[in-house]
Design an enzyme around this catalytic site. Structure first.
Site, PDB file in Angstrom:
ATOM      1  CG  ASP A 160    -100.104 -50.175 -36.806  1.00  0.00           C
ATOM      2  OD1 ASP A 160     -99.006 -50.452 -37.328  1.00  0.00           O
ATOM      3  OD2 ASP A 160    -100.335 -49.078 -36.272  1.00  0.00           O
TER       4      ASP A 160
ATOM      5  CG  HIS B 103     -97.837 -48.118 -39.389  1.00  0.00           C
ATOM      6  ND1 HIS B 103     -97.134 -48.808 -38.427  1.00  0.00           N
ATOM      7  CD2 HIS B 103     -97.481 -46.822 -39.251  1.00  0.00           C
ATOM      8  CE1 HIS B 103     -96.391 -47.953 -37.730  1.00  0.00           C
ATOM      9  NE2 HIS B 103     -96.577 -46.742 -38.222  1.00  0.00           N
TER      10      HIS B 103
ATOM     11  CD  GLU C  86     -94.107 -44.323 -36.438  1.00  0.00           C
ATOM     12  OE1 GLU C  86     -93.570 -43.888 -35.408  1.00  0.00           O
ATOM     13  OE2 GLU C  86     -94.819 -45.360 -36.437  1.00  0.00           O
TER      14      GLU C  86
END
Length: 519
Positions: free
Chosen positions: A177, A247, A313
């Site tokens: 991440d 990410h 995201e």
């Protein structure tokens, strides 16, 4: 008729009598066929038996695989019979035998967790019972985030041990991440030399500021192999998560040329603060080669069918501003950046499927079109799972409303979290993974579900166990037990014995989740 023993998750059928129990002693033999050897080895170690051969007439726990059971019980089902002369566990496959052993474990006193057969003068009573059992879903998972806060190999193994107790069988390992890259990739050493370390961590009392304490760590490939082997001994499949296209800050901090270098504000770094970060991989040949190389090494380490690619995201801001990205979109006939994200996913899906693996990602991977063979994990809204299942895709249910165990049990008394969400024990137990508006002909597309533990606000292992339990215990019953057998009041009573087991194991569960029994 005696009270039924307290087993979690609740088995499909349980019959108990008041006949004499079977007595486990150091002289008990553990007999098994070749296919049941892993379960027998685990149980012998757990009991503390010496492993020496016993005479043929010795009282025995007998373990065996019986494929004929699969028609009724499926690959993970088992039958357990305990009478005064012995215990017999037969599974449709080796996994079923292991789950039968976990049930036998729960038939024994909680003190056995601490000292095996060394407790109670070397005598452990097994009540006279017959149990027929099988799980509702084949995907019963738990996700551990080690990017936001690193976990040692010993802690990861502890997580796997607790999963095994609950008959959970998929370990989703969130390795990558923005805040840290945790897996050694031999071809790209800077991923762990640089990407595995951040200068500091966001403070809980003011997340716009850092704590000034460096944080990091990573797993060598040998450590990864050891964890995968440890999981396999407990019939747990490991699903690694390698995030793309978003990410990706930690990877881009190590290899900046893989990002959108033509965007003026492009300055990738291993992130110290939380939130959604704008960095994404750039659509260029060197990036695709990097991803192919990374996944090649990942596939060598993880033999399981599924590889998780995140896909959630991914902010499109840098792609919108990048001439390189815009030229790529034009050349490939992509009408917007959602389709560009889908292009990344489709390319990765083909790479994996060409090598006999399957891609799974968070529900954003359907934006711009879902890759042909991809499975999807729904976290935002169940509607995405319904849509994907109707289109012929396998889905795993992981909705934040019921399965995000980093959300607090209560937002009062100093237990508040940064999200302001409450996920109580009863709320977790009430969850129904099968979407109510999904037609029966598509039900087979629902593989199961899993619990998530994101670790922005959970730095230490003690806090992690406090957040996980007993809510993960409740979720294990949701995923194993048929809905008609679920009863929250009964579950709470059975849970008390599990909590006593946790006490012997040193599990730091949330004690106030279950109030004292009313006199």
């Amino acid at each position: 008729m005696p009270k039924p023993p307290d087993i979690v998750p609740a088995p499909r059928e349980l019959r108990v009598s008041d006949r004499a129990p079977f007595i486990l002693t150091p002289a008990t033999a553990i007999r098994h066929d070749a296919a049941s050897a892993p379960a027998a080895a685990w149980f012998s170690r757990w009991l503390g038996l010496d492993g020496k051969a016993r005479a043929n007439g010795a009282p025995a726990v007998t373990l065996a695989v019986d494929p004929a059971l699969s028609g009724d019980l499926g690959a993970e089902g088992y039958r357990l019979t305990s009478i005064a002369s012995g215990v017999v566990i037969r599974g449709a496959a080796p996994a079923g035998v292991f789950y039968g052993v976990q049930t036998l474990r729960q038939l024994l006193p909680p003190d056995a967790e601490q000292s095996g057969l060394r407790t109670q003068n070397g005598r452990l009573e097994v009540p006279d019972v017959t149990i027929v059992d099988s799980p509702r879903f084949g995907w019963r998972g738990a996700m551990l985030d080690v990017s936001r806060h690193f976990a040692s190999v010993a802690e990861v193994k502890r997580f796997l041990d607790l999963m095994a107790l609950h008959k959970l069988n998929v370990f989703h390992w969130h390795l990558v991440d923005d805040q840290g890259w945790r897996i050694e990739i031999k071809r790209y050493p800077r991923l762990t030399e640089i990407g595995a370390w951040r200068a500091e961590t966001s403070r809980r009392d003011d997340e716009t500021k850092g704590d000034g304490v460096p944080h990091g760590g990573f797993y060598t490939q040998d450590e990864i192999r050891a964890v995968v082997a440890y999981a396999a001994e407990r019939f747990i499949r490991v699903v690694p998560e390698i995030e793309l296209p978003g990410h990706s800050s930690a990877a881009l901090a190590a290899y900046p040329h893989l990002g959108n270098t033509d965007v003026p504000e492009y300055q990738p770094k291993v992130q110290c603060l939380w939130g959604i970060i704008k960095e994404t991989y750039a659509p260029k040949p060197e990036t695709f080669q990097f991803l192919d190389d990374v996944f090649t090494e990942v596939l060598e380490l993880f033999p399981g069918k599924f590889i998780h690619i995140g896909g959630d995201e991914a902010l499109k801001e840098q792609w919108e501003k990048s001439a390189i990205a815009q030229a790529f979109m034009k050349a490939h006939g992509l009408k917007d950046t959602h389709e560009l994200q889908s292009w990344f996913v489709r390319r990765t899906e083909k790479f994996l499927s060409d090598r006999g693996r399957r891609l799974i990602g968070w529900d954003e991977i359907q934006e711009g079109g879902l890759a042909p063979g991809a499975a999807m994990m729904a976290w935002r809204d169940v509607k995405w799972a319904v849509q994907a299942a109707r289109a012929g895709h396998d889905v795993v249910l992981a909705p934040h409303t019921h399965t995000y165990l980093n959300f607090t049990e209560s937002n009062t008394g100093g237990d508040e979290d940064r999200w302001g969400m409450e996920t109580t024990l009863e709320k977790v137990y009430s969850y129904e993974p099968m979407p109510e508006d999904l037609e029966p002909e598509h039900h087979a597309r629902v593989l199961g579900g899993q619990g998530q533990i994101w670790r922005e606000d959970i730095p230490g292992w003690a806090r992690l166990e406090y957040m996980l339990f007993p809510r993960l215990t409740a979720l294990s019953e949701v995923l194993w037990t048929q809905p008609k057998q679920k009863n929250y009041a009964d579950f709470r009573e059975r849970l008390r014995r599990m909590l006593a087991r946790f006490d012997r194991m040193g599990v730091g569960y949330r004690r106030s989740a279950l109030p004292p029994k009313t006199p």
